[in-house]
Design an enzyme around this catalytic site. Structure first.
Site, PDB file in Angstrom:
ATOM      1  N   ASP A   7      26.932  34.294  79.458  1.00  0.00           N
ATOM      2  CA  ASP A   7      25.976  34.749  80.469  1.00  0.00           C
ATOM      3  C   ASP A   7      25.043  35.713  79.735  1.00  0.00           C
ATOM      4  O   ASP A   7      25.365  36.881  79.551  1.00  0.00           O
ATOM      5  CB  ASP A   7      26.695  35.461  81.616  1.00  0.00           C
ATOM      6  CG  ASP A   7      25.726  35.959  82.673  1.00  0.00           C
ATOM      7  OD1 ASP A   7      24.730  35.249  82.944  1.00  0.00           O
ATOM      8  OD2 ASP A   7      25.959  37.047  83.220  1.00  0.00           O
ATOM      9  N   GLU A  68      23.924  30.010  80.077  1.00  0.00           N
ATOM     10  CA  GLU A  68      23.120  29.922  81.291  1.00  0.00           C
ATOM     11  C   GLU A  68      21.657  29.727  80.917  1.00  0.00           C
ATOM     12  O   GLU A  68      21.107  30.459  80.100  1.00  0.00           O
ATOM     13  CB  GLU A  68      23.263  31.187  82.134  1.00  0.00           C
ATOM     14  CG  GLU A  68      22.466  31.114  83.434  1.00  0.00           C
ATOM     15  CD  GLU A  68      22.677  32.322  84.316  1.00  0.00           C
ATOM     16  OE1 GLU A  68      23.594  32.282  85.147  1.00  0.00           O
ATOM     17  OE2 GLU A  68      21.931  33.293  84.148  1.00  0.00           O
ATOM     18  N   ASP A 141      28.979  39.968  84.929  1.00  0.00           N
ATOM     19  CA  ASP A 141      28.618  39.193  83.731  1.00  0.00           C
ATOM     20  C   ASP A 141      29.844  38.502  83.131  1.00  0.00           C
ATOM     21  O   ASP A 141      29.735  37.400  82.589  1.00  0.00           O
ATOM     22  CB  ASP A 141      27.972  40.102  82.682  1.00  0.00           C
ATOM     23  CG  ASP A 141      26.873  40.958  83.280  1.00  0.00           C
ATOM     24  OD1 ASP A 141      25.723  40.492  83.329  1.00  0.00           O
ATOM     25  OD2 ASP A 141      27.186  42.081  83.731  1.00  0.00           O
TER      26      ASP A 141
END
Length: 190
Positions: A7, A68, A141
């Site tokens: 992330d 991501e 996160d």
């Protein structure tokens, strides 16, 4: 298969490692968040993220890295930082010959919650449940990095089958076109 979920972010970059089992079974092996100070020079922040990602890759030996994809954010500066952080991780993986896949936030949310518009709390709750964790991963996160890895484990086999089907269809099309060209050539010769 071992998947490293990332992330990306400049202030906090979530890193995770999960392993797939039979069917949709996934097991969390490690999770962490790399933090960089906001007052540090951008290049140094990216170096810290790259160093951490490289350490993870060299230590954990993932078979794939799921990052991501920056889809859209209202704050352009945040989007740029997120993209840059994801880029240094993708580069580190590419240097090691590790395949990289990018998943949008809605793909990740849909994979773990069944709802592409799920909020962070729903994602964290489902990640905790899917992985059988005793405690919810924090900060968000960390949970997002785990969700990315889960998403990749569950989507990768389908994406691979689709790619194989597309390749087979393309090969069949080439054979058909070659056959048609041969028939036309023979018709002209007569």
């Amino acid at each position: 298969m071992r998947v490293m979920g990332v992330d990306p972010g400049l202030t906090r970059c979530g890193l995770s490692l999960i392993e797939t089992g039979k069917g949709r079974t996934v097991t969390a092996l490690d999770v962490d968040v790399v933090r960089t100070p906001a007052d540090m020079e951008l290049a140094q922040r990216l170096l810290m993220i790259a160093d951490a990602a490289e350490y993870w890759m060299d230590t954990h030996k993932p078979n794939a890295v799921a990052i991501e994809r920056v889809f859209s954010q209202l704050n352009v500066r945040t989007a740029m930082g997120t993209a840059q952080a994801g880029g240094v991780v993708a580069l580190a993986a590419a240097r090691r010959g590790i395949p990289v896949a990018f998943h949008t936030p809605s793909q990740v949310k849909s994979a773990v919650t069944g709802n592409g518009a799920a909020d962070k709390n729903q994602v964290t709750t489902m990640v905790t449940r899917i992985l059988g964790l005793q405690v919810k991963p924090t900060p968000a996160d960390a949970a997002d990095a785990l969700a990315l890895a889960i998403c990749h484990c569950w989507r990768a086999p389908m994406l691979e089958r689709m790619a194989q089907a597309e390749a087979a269809a393309l090969e069949q099309k080439k054979r058909y076109e070659a056959k048609v060209a041969q028939v036309r050539k023979e018709a002209r010769v007569r």
